[in-house]
Motif scaffolding. Structure first.
Motif, mmCIF file in Angstrom:
data_model
loop_
_atom_site.group_PDB
_atom_site.id
_atom_site.type_symbol
_atom_site.label_atom_id
_atom_site.label_comp_id
_atom_site.label_asym_id
_atom_site.label_seq_id
_atom_site.Cartn_x
_atom_site.Cartn_y
_atom_site.Cartn_z
ATOM 1 N N TYR A 240 10.140 8.767 6.832
ATOM 2 C CA TYR A 240 9.867 7.332 6.972
ATOM 3 C C TYR A 240 8.584 7.065 7.763
ATOM 4 O O TYR A 240 7.824 6.143 7.455
ATOM 5 C CB TYR A 240 11.052 6.661 7.670
ATOM 6 N N GLU A 241 8.343 7.858 8.774
ATOM 7 C CA GLU A 241 7.117 7.695 9.547
ATOM 8 C C GLU A 241 5.887 7.962 8.689
ATOM 9 O O GLU A 241 4.878 7.244 8.783
ATOM 10 C CB GLU A 241 7.131 8.638 10.753
ATOM 11 N N LYS A 242 5.951 8.965 7.863
ATOM 12 C CA LYS A 242 4.814 9.255 6.976
ATOM 13 C C LYS A 242 4.604 8.115 5.998
ATOM 14 O O LYS A 242 3.473 7.671 5.753
ATOM 15 C CB LYS A 242 5.058 10.566 6.221
ATOM 16 N N ILE A 243 5.720 7.613 5.417
ATOM 17 C CA ILE A 243 5.599 6.497 4.466
ATOM 18 C C ILE A 243 5.047 5.261 5.169
ATOM 19 O O ILE A 243 4.183 4.545 4.648
ATOM 20 C CB ILE A 243 6.978 6.209 3.832
ATOM 21 N N SER A 244 5.521 4.996 6.380
ATOM 22 C CA SER A 244 5.023 3.837 7.145
ATOM 23 C C SER A 244 3.527 3.968 7.443
ATOM 24 O O SER A 244 2.777 3.000 7.341
ATOM 25 C CB SER A 244 5.821 3.714 8.438
ATOM 26 N N LEU B 44 1.685 3.172 4.295
ATOM 27 C CA LEU B 44 1.690 1.730 4.014
ATOM 28 C C LEU B 44 0.738 0.976 4.936
ATOM 29 O O LEU B 44 0.039 0.052 4.504
ATOM 30 C CB LEU B 44 3.117 1.195 4.166
ATOM 31 N N LYS B 45 0.735 1.355 6.204
ATOM 32 C CA LYS B 45 -0.193 0.708 7.128
ATOM 33 C C LYS B 45 -1.648 0.936 6.728
ATOM 34 O O LYS B 45 -2.478 0.028 6.760
ATOM 35 C CB LYS B 45 0.024 1.222 8.543
ATOM 36 N N ALA B 46 -1.969 2.153 6.336
ATOM 37 C CA ALA B 46 -3.344 2.452 5.919
ATOM 38 C C ALA B 46 -3.698 1.656 4.675
ATOM 39 O O ALA B 46 -4.808 1.110 4.551
ATOM 40 C CB ALA B 46 -3.498 3.944 5.664
ATOM 41 N N THR B 47 -2.731 1.579 3.740
ATOM 42 C CA THR B 47 -2.991 0.810 2.505
ATOM 43 C C THR B 47 -3.191 -0.664 2.818
ATOM 44 O O THR B 47 -4.094 -1.313 2.279
ATOM 45 C CB THR B 47 -1.821 0.988 1.536
ATOM 46 N N GLU B 48 -2.354 -1.218 3.713
ATOM 47 C CA GLU B 48 -2.480 -2.638 4.083
ATOM 48 C C GLU B 48 -3.802 -2.907 4.804
ATOM 49 O O GLU B 48 -4.476 -3.912 4.551
ATOM 50 C CB GLU B 48 -1.300 -3.028 4.976
ATOM 51 N N ALA B 49 -4.170 -1.995 5.680
ATOM 52 C CA ALA B 49 -5.440 -2.171 6.397
ATOM 53 C C ALA B 49 -6.618 -2.116 5.437
ATOM 54 O O ALA B 49 -7.579 -2.889 5.543
ATOM 55 C CB ALA B 49 -5.580 -1.099 7.476
ATOM 56 N N LYS B 50 -6.539 -1.208 4.475
ATOM 57 C CA LYS B 50 -7.621 -1.119 3.485
ATOM 58 C C LYS B 50 -7.695 -2.389 2.663
ATOM 59 O O LYS B 50 -8.782 -2.895 2.352
ATOM 60 C CB LYS B 50 -7.372 0.101 2.596
#
Length: 611
Positions: free
Chosen positions: A54-58, A61-67
């Motif tokens: 879950y930490e890896k997926i989170s 997702l954070k990197a994708t949202e920031a991008k």
């Protein structure tokens, strides 16, 4: 048994749930020695593995949202840049931007929705509706921009109209004023004094110009007012149909009023007459001093003729006598210096010292001054010496005495003023100095005045003793009798009750080369000790005092006889200029104290009583 049960449970869960088999917890190498593990321990390991996933997926997702946010911010920035470029280019063509925007949207929609997608037709309809909305938005934006441009033009036209109306009102006021003042519209022209090349301060020149032509300016004001009154009479006498504005009521200026009842004439001069009568020209003394040409107490020595230009020292004199200005102060009686007599005792000088002037000087000497080797009174303001000093001194046989220094900051302004008045009064105590009416110093008599009644000599040197030119100009010189201007309390006046006795054993050596450093001071002290050793008694001991940045030295010999001998021999030798030094008040008090103590002890050592 536990291990078999565990294996059965794992096999059962794996067979029933393949995903669970894939997500079965892996036992770390550090825990394999603890196998077989219990059910709870396996659940903990499984939970730990899920948390890490879950930490890896989170994180992804954070990197994708920031991008995504970064891309949106970049897109907004690019849109602002394009909008600013369109505005800078005069509005540009909004169609291009909207078309590009719709194209981008279509492109993005095409990328997101493939053609073989079951909902492709619905997305095409949505694109058409979006294009229509974009066109409507573009039309609204153009309409709003057109409204803003129209409003801006209206504001500019309103401002221009106000300026035109204001200019027209000013022109009407100017025309009305010219009609009231006359057909020519006379304007006052101030007479301007031509710029003098020697004056370096423009502000001083303007002040001088205003003061000299004060009466002329007032007379012009009077002429303009008279013309205004005459014109007002002429306008007021015309029919009311000609005058469009309010009527003008002339204010009468009453010069004299006569009372017929008591046959008395009361003089009541106007304000302009009072102002013109009370102004004092800059070249003249104040009327309060009563030092005019018609004064019964004295006379104007300079200028001798009307229109004579002020005296200025030459720019490149050879010495202080080259181009100096000299005047005789006649009928000076040294035997009658009391203020109750009417003998001449006061000289007044009206002068101007420019702001950039460094110094100037005034000398008063007796008739037998021998080329001003002996000077009774020396007045010398120095603007740039130790913050500004007024030096007052005397001179005896080419030897200057102990100077009396007064800071210029404690005196009225001398340099940079349009005109300044100096008054020197000679009395039985000495020379009293007044600058702009302020008693600033007194030089007590150090030399004997002439024995008989006769003239004194007033000199304005052209330079100092080193040939440096002096910069100032003399407007007027007055000589005559005035009552003493000194107050009864002289406690704050510099030079009052100064002890001026000659030291019996101390010599003053002058005319030496100037020294600047401590090694030069030591060399000068050694030189004086060698030169005056023979006058130091049996042991040849002399006390030498030398200061840095000086051209003199003090040498104290063994006795008064040795001092007199040194004066004679040094004068014959011509190597040094030597004179007896003056005792300070402190030295006199110390000697009197030593003499008193010696008398109390009863030993009869030498004691000198100095009055």
């Amino acid at each position: 048994v536990d291990s078999v049960a565990h294996d059965n449970i794992v096999m059962t869960s794996t067979n029933n749930n393949p995903a669970a088999a894939a997500a079965a917890p892996s036992i770390p190498a550090t825990l394999r020695h603890l196998t077989p593990l219990t059910k709870n321990e396996l659940l903990l390991l499984s939970t730990y593995d899920q948390i890490k996933q879950y930490e890896k997926i989170s994180a992804k997702l954070k990197a994708t949202e920031a991008k995504r946010r970064l891309e949106e911010a970049d897109e907004r920035y690019r849109a602002k840049v394009r909008e600013r470029e369109r505005l800078e280019n005069g509005g540009g063509n909004d169609d291009d931007g909207d078309v590009d925007e719709s194209a981008n949207k279509k492109k993005s929609n095409n990328e997101r929705v493939p053609e073989d997608h079951p909902y492709y037709n619905n997305s095409s309809e949505e694109e058409d509706s979006e294009e229509e909305q974009t066109k409507q938005h573009r039309t609204q934006k153009q309409h709003q921009r057109q409204l803003e441009i129209t409003q801006l033009r209206e504001e500019i036209e309103a401002k221009s109209q106000k300026e035109v109306e204001r200019d027209a009102a000013r022109k009407r006021e100017e025309e009305m004023r010219r009609e009231l003042l006359g057909p020519k519209g006379k304007k006052k022209q101030m007479k301007k004094r031509p710029r003098e090349e020697e004056d370096g301060a423009a502000e001083n020149e303007e002040q001088t110009n205003d003061a000299i032509h004060n009466n002329d300016f007032i007379q012009e004001e009077y002429d303009d007012m008279q013309q205004y009154e005459d014109t007002a009479d002429a306008v007021s006498s015309q029919p009311s149909s000609i005058i469009s504005g309010p009527s003008i009521k002339k204010k009468q200026r009453i010069e004299t009023t006569t009372s017929s009842t008591n046959n008395n004439t009361n003089q009541s001069t106007s304000l302009i007459a009072n102002i013109s009568g009370g102004a004092t020209p800059i070249h003249d003394f104040s009327t309060k001093l009563k030092m005019s040409k018609t004064s019964l107490d004295g006379s104007i020595l300079f200028p001798k003729t009307i229109g004579e230009t002020p005296w200025r020292p030459p720019s490149n004199p050879i010495n202080f006598m080259d181009g100096c200005f000299e005047l005789d102060l006649p009928d000076f009686d040294p035997n009658n210096l009391s203020s109750t007599t009417n003998n001449n005792n006061t000289v007044a000088i009206k002068f101007h010292a420019p702001q950039e002037s460094s110094r100037f000087s005034i000398n008063i000497a007796s008739p037998n001054h021998n080329g001003y080797d002996s000077i009774l009174f020396h007045f010398n303001p120095r603007q740039f010496q130790r913050g500004g000093q007024l030096v007052i001194n005397n001179k005896t046989e080419s030897m200057w005495g102990n100077d009396l220094s007064v800071p210029l900051s404690t005196l009225p302004l001398v340099f940079g003023k349009a005109a300044c008045t100096l008054i020197v009064q000679v009395n039985g105590e000495g020379f009293d100095v007044f600058v702009e009416g302020v008693h600033c110093a007194r030089l007590e008599h150090r030399m004997a005045l002439p024995k008989m009644k006769g003239p004194l000599r007033l000199q304005f040197p052209a330079s100092d003793d080193y040939g440096n030119p002096e910069d100032w100009e003399v407007y007027r010189v007055w000589w005559g009798h005035k009552s003493s201007m000194a107050a009864k309390d002289l406690s704050g006046v510099a030079g009052v009750n100064v002890y001026s006795s000659v030291h019996p054993k101390k010599l003053f050596v002058s005319g030496l080369p100037k020294i600047h450093s401590e090694p030069e001071v030591d060399l000068r002290r050694a030189e004086m000790e060698r030169a005056f050793r023979k006058y130091g008694g049996p042991n040849g001991v002399v006390l030498v005092s030398v200061q840095k940045d000086s051209t003199f030295a003090f040498v104290e010999v063994a006795s008064e006889q040795q001092a007199d001998l040194a004066l004679v021999e040094m004068a014959a030798n011509g190597r040094y200029r030597v004179n007896k030094a003056r005792r300070t008040k402190h030295e006199a008090l110390m000697e009197e104290r030593a003499a008193r103590e010696a008398g109390e002890k009863g030993n009869g050592k030498e004691s000198v009583d100095w009055d």
